[in-house]
Structures are given as C-alpha cells and as structure tokens.
Design an enzyme around this catalytic site. Structure first.
Site, short mmCIF file in Angstrom:
data_model
loop_
_atom_site.label_atom_id
_atom_site.label_comp_id
_atom_site.label_asym_id
_atom_site.label_seq_id
_atom_site.Cartn_x
_atom_site.Cartn_y
_atom_site.Cartn_z
N GLU A 124 33.03 14.18 -15.83
CA GLU A 124 33.17 13.63 -14.48
C GLU A 124 34.27 12.59 -14.35
OE1 GLU A 124 29.97 10.88 -13.33
OE2 GLU A 124 28.87 11.54 -15.12
N HIS A 143 28.09 11.82 -19.69
CA HIS A 143 26.86 11.30 -20.30
C HIS A 143 25.95 12.48 -20.55
CE1 HIS A 143 25.05 11.88 -16.31
NE2 HIS A 143 26.13 11.30 -15.82
N GLU A 173 32.64 16.39 -10.92
CA GLU A 173 31.63 16.32 -11.99
C GLU A 173 30.92 17.65 -12.16
OE1 GLU A 173 28.44 13.49 -11.25
OE2 GLU A 173 27.91 13.49 -13.39
N ASP A 188 23.55 17.11 -11.98
CA ASP A 188 24.36 15.93 -11.61
C ASP A 188 25.78 16.40 -11.30
OD1 ASP A 188 25.51 13.47 -11.31
OD2 ASP A 188 25.29 12.86 -13.41
N TYR A 203 40.04 6.13 -8.35
CA TYR A 203 39.57 5.32 -7.22
C TYR A 203 40.63 4.26 -6.93
CZ TYR A 203 35.52 7.47 -9.38
OH TYR A 203 34.68 8.39 -9.98
N ASP A 259 0.79 -1.24 0.00
CA ASP A 259 0.00 0.00 0.00
C ASP A 259 0.82 1.29 0.00
OD1 ASP A 259 -2.36 -1.36 -0.09
OD2 ASP A 259 -2.79 -1.18 2.05
N HIS A 278 28.66 3.19 -6.96
CA HIS A 278 27.24 3.45 -6.71
C HIS A 278 26.89 3.31 -5.23
CE1 HIS A 278 26.08 2.68 -11.19
NE2 HIS A 278 26.68 3.83 -10.99
N HIS A 320 20.87 10.15 -16.75
CA HIS A 320 21.58 9.58 -17.90
C HIS A 320 20.62 9.77 -19.07
CE1 HIS A 320 24.44 6.87 -15.35
NE2 HIS A 320 24.57 8.15 -15.10
N HIS A 328 35.20 4.23 -15.29
CA HIS A 328 33.93 4.65 -15.90
C HIS A 328 34.19 5.70 -16.97
CE1 HIS A 328 33.88 8.43 -13.55
NE2 HIS A 328 34.12 7.72 -12.46
N ASP A 382 28.05 12.92 -4.66
CA ASP A 382 27.46 13.00 -6.00
C ASP A 382 25.97 13.25 -5.79
OD1 ASP A 382 26.47 12.61 -8.57
OD2 ASP A 382 27.72 10.85 -8.97
N ARG A 395 36.12 12.08 -7.39
CA ARG A 395 35.47 12.40 -8.68
C ARG A 395 35.09 13.88 -8.64
NH1 ARG A 395 32.15 8.61 -8.86
NH2 ARG A 395 30.18 9.47 -8.12
N1 GLY Z 1 25.04 10.53 -10.59
C1 GLY Z 1 25.14 9.58 -11.62
C2 GLY Z 1 26.27 9.83 -12.50
O1 GLY Z 1 27.12 10.62 -12.19
O2 GLY Z 1 26.33 9.33 -13.57
MN MN Z 2 26.97 11.81 -13.97
MN MN Z 3 26.88 12.11 -10.72
#
Ligand code: GLY
Ligand code: MN
Ligand code: MN
Length: 441
Positions: free
Chosen positions: A387, A357, A411, A274, A391, A42, A246, A364, A353, A263, A409
């Site tokens: 970004e 994006h 970004e 982002d 690491y 619910d 993540h 994304h 990575h 992030d 990172r």
């Molecule tokens: N926050 C997701 C990315 O940086 O792609």
């Molecule tokens: Mn991103």
């Molecule tokens: Mn991000």
C-alpha cells in the site's frame, strides 16, 4: 442458535495441539475472551471476539476463558462460559452453554463462569510454566497473580503455583501469521466482496455527494454479501482529506476536479480485507493527478513484484521507496541524489508510512516483522498488504502549488505462494485507463 465456525472443528483442534506441542513439559495456557465494550450509557459496541482466543476456539461469546492443560487427568482443554440463563437470554440472546461448549467446540471440559475462581486454581496447580497473553492488560496480570498467590499460600497443603510465567503471544502469533487453506479461502472471499464494493463506489461516485454517501455503498454491499461489518473504520477522503492518513470523519462534499481516496475492506467470518483505491470524483484524472497516480501505481507494482518466498518482508517497501523517490526527483518535488534521498528518508515528506502489514483476523495482523533484528523472509501462506502512497500536504509551500492537496494510496492484499504471490484484490481496477473506463460506464 449456535453460529457456524469459520473453519472446521478439526482445524481448531489441530491449532490447540500444535500450540501445546511447542510448550515445555508441565505447561498451562490461559487465554480470556473479549468483553463487551460500552459506547455510552447502556448502549454497547457490536461485540468482536478477541482474535487470539477465537483462533484457538472459534467460540463467539464474551467473557469466556480457555485453559489448556496438556496431560491433565481432567482433559487438556477447558472452557469457562456464560451460563445458559433464560432470563438473561431474553435480553441478550442465545448462549452456547457448557454442554455445547463440549459437544460443538471440542472442549474436554466446560464450566459456568461463576466456577472460575474455584476451578482455575485447580488447573494451575502443580504446573511449572504458565503461558498467557502479555499484551499490557494489567487486570489480567493481576488476576493471574491472584490465582498463583492463592496457590502459594496453600503450599503446605501440597499446592504448587506455576513460577515461570511466559508471554503466549509470540508463539501464537507465529501460528496466526501463516494461513491455512481454509483461512485463505475466507480471505479470498473477503477480498472479492470488498473489491466489488470498490467497483460500485467508482460507478456511483458523483460530484456533490457526501463522503459518507460513498461509505454507505460499502456498508450496503458488505452486508448484502454476507459480511456483517467493515473490518476497520472506512476512510473516504475527498481532495486534501486524503492527506490525513486516518481520516474517518467522511463528512465533506466530494468536489469535481478532486480525487477521492477510499480505504475500506469487509470483515468476513472475522477475517479482514484491506483495500485502498484513489480515483477522480468526476471520472477523469487531471494531468497532475495522473502523473502522481502513475508514480504510486509503478511503486505498488514494483513492491508487489518483491512478494515471493525467500525475499525479506521489507523488500516491497524498499522497492516502493526507490520508485517513489526516483519519481519525486524527476518531478522536482525532491532534489539531490537518489541514494542520498533514500538514505536520509527525504521521501518521508510525501510518503510517511510503511508499504504493508500482515493481514488476517486483525487488519494489522499478528506476527513479527523482524527476527533477531533482521527482516524476516517471506514464506508461503503469509498475507501482506502492499500500500504505497503519496500525500502532498495542502499547505506544503516547499512544492509547486499544482501538486498541493493531492493524496493517493493504492492498496492490495497479497498472499505469498510457493512460487511467488497471488493478489487477492485484483477484482478492482487500478490503472488510470481501467478506472476511467469503469467510471464512464
Ligand atoms: N486500513 C488500515 C491500513 O491500511 O493499514
Ligand atoms: Mn493496510
Ligand atoms: Mn487500508
């Protein structure tokens, strides 16, 4: 009450017109809204409209269907919506209803949802090409095929199902990729709110706080500033948690001497920001942290410099990889020749990575990165993140212990302009001295 649309009605009308202008003669477009998802018994998740549906309608409610039928004698835009229903609205709130779907959302026709099975076949009938989102949703394909099969079974009565089915998404996503002035204005504000929240987090951060207590600064600032929610799960990773790409538990104490990677970006009128920043919990970078941080920053600046029309969309990644690999070789974290390390992707041990994006309604965002196997050129109106990161896993005994457990990172959100680029997120510091100065108060 009817909610404000993020962009003008004219812009929605033009998007639908631009879409159908690209279709072959005698086409029909079908696109469903999102449905409500349940978290547990619910209790539902906050409703988020499907971005493709929203792009074409601005319509905020679940369970609706948009059908575009260029040249149809009943009009060229049809919306099926949940009915006005006083009893239901007492529980789940205001519904737009069919009248306002026409008056406020610019539809030629609107129907209550329980007419879907009866009316949809009449809109598909005699059309040759059917475009719908082919995104792996088997229920939708089945539903579409059931309607088409129903028409085929009535062929002797003169009914004709669309026999050419096409994926709508490539066309629609190309449109979404290049942002209008109105979209860019919303994204600039989303970026500004998110930048302010990052500044706030740097100012309030103290050793001993829990990671989620920094996350709370974001939720508070987003909502105070007119954003209803974060655009994605906020990452607050102290120390080696920053190496979990993540990481969203955000449930550990922040330690003096560690960095913290955040992030976080808000969603404003369905558009995402982002941003990532990484800074020292106690306000001062250690020597190792400063060395790696400066390397990531150099890579990020080199990548941002590659954002301009005509350069290909992977140019920023190549620039970041080159700077990072050079730096890792200088520091002895990698060995061998620069070109060989780049070619063999040796840097992936520490940078696994991509460098960016597309950004827009989805964090994304929609849009291809390659066309005919080639990286596509950047064009004005596209928005990308930049970004890069490093690491160094806490258990990576291939590197000197002093580097281990550091994750960084940086970004930013970058618009491609006619002449180059514009960084939307430069309201939050990223040089070592600017960060230390802000944190020192
Ligand atoms: N926050 C997701 C990315 O940086 O792609
Ligand atoms: Mn991103
Ligand atoms: Mn991000």
């Amino acid at each position: 009450m009817i909610s404000n649309k993020p962009v003008s009605q004219d812009e929605y009308d033009q998007r639908r017109q631009r879409l159908v202008a690209q279709l072959p003669d005698n086409s029909v477009v079908v696109i469903p809204a999102a449905t409500v998802s349940y978290r547990n018994n619910d209790a539902d998740y906050a409703f988020r409209q499907n971005s493709d549906f929203f792009y074409l309608t601005g319509f905020p409610e679940p369970d609706a269907w948009l059908v575009l039928t260029p040249g149809h004698d009943k009009g060229d835009s049809h919306l099926f919506v949940l009915p006005k229903d006083r009893a239901q609205e007492i529980w789940t709130g205001f519904r737009v209803g069919t009248q306002q779907a026409v008056d406020h959302y610019g539809m030629a026709q609107a129907y209550e949802l329980d007419q879907l099975e009866q009316v949809m076949p009449t809109l598909l009938d005699q059309r040759e090409h059917l475009f719908y989102p082919m995104s792996g949703d088997n229920d939708l394909s089945q539903q579409i095929n059931t309607w088409c099969q129903g028409l085929r079974q009535k062929a002797r009565a003169g009914h004709l199902a669309p026999e050419q089915q096409h994926n709508l998404l490539p066309l629609l996503h190309e449109m979404r990729l290049k942002k209008s002035e109105q979209e860019l204005a919303i994204m600039a504000r989303a970026a500004e709110i998110s930048s302010e929240a990052h500044c706030k987090a740097m100012q309030v951060c103290q050793p001993g706080m829990m990671e989620y207590q920094l996350e709370a600064e974001f939720i508070y600032h987003f909502m105070r500033s007119g954003s209803r929610a974060a655009a994605y799960n906020t990452i607050v990773g102290g120390g080696a948690n920053a190496c979990v790409l993540h990481y969203v538990e955000n449930n550990q104490p922040l330690q003096a001497g560690d960095l913290v990677l955040i992030d976080a970006g808000c969603e404003l009128h369905s558009y995402a920001a982002d941003i990532t920043r990484t800074f020292p919990v106690n306000g001062r970078f250690s020597e190792e942290q400063a060395i790696l941080y400066q390397l990531v920053l150099d890579a990020q600046l080199a990548a941002i410099a590659q954002v301009k029309p005509g350069l290909d969309c992977h140019a920023p990644h190549r620039a970041a990889v080159r700077v990072l690999t050079e730096g890792l070789l200088d520091l002895g974290l990698l060995s061998g020749s620069l070109d060989k390390q780049i070619e063999s992707e040796g840097y992936r041990q520490f940078y696994m990575h991509g460098t960016g994006h597309w950004l827009g309604l989805d964090v994304h965002d929609a849009g291809r990165y390659k066309i005919d196997g080639q990286s596509r050129p950047l064009e004005p109106g596209m928005v990308t993140t930049i970004e890069p990161g490093l690491y160094i896993a806490p258990d990576d005994d291939s590197v000197d212990a002093r580097w281990r457990g550091i994750g960084i990172r940086i970004e930013d959100n970058v618009v491609v302009t006619e002449t180059g680029h514009h960084v939307l997120t430069d309201g939050v510091p990223k040089t070592i001295s600017d960060i230390e100065q802000l944190m020192a108060g």
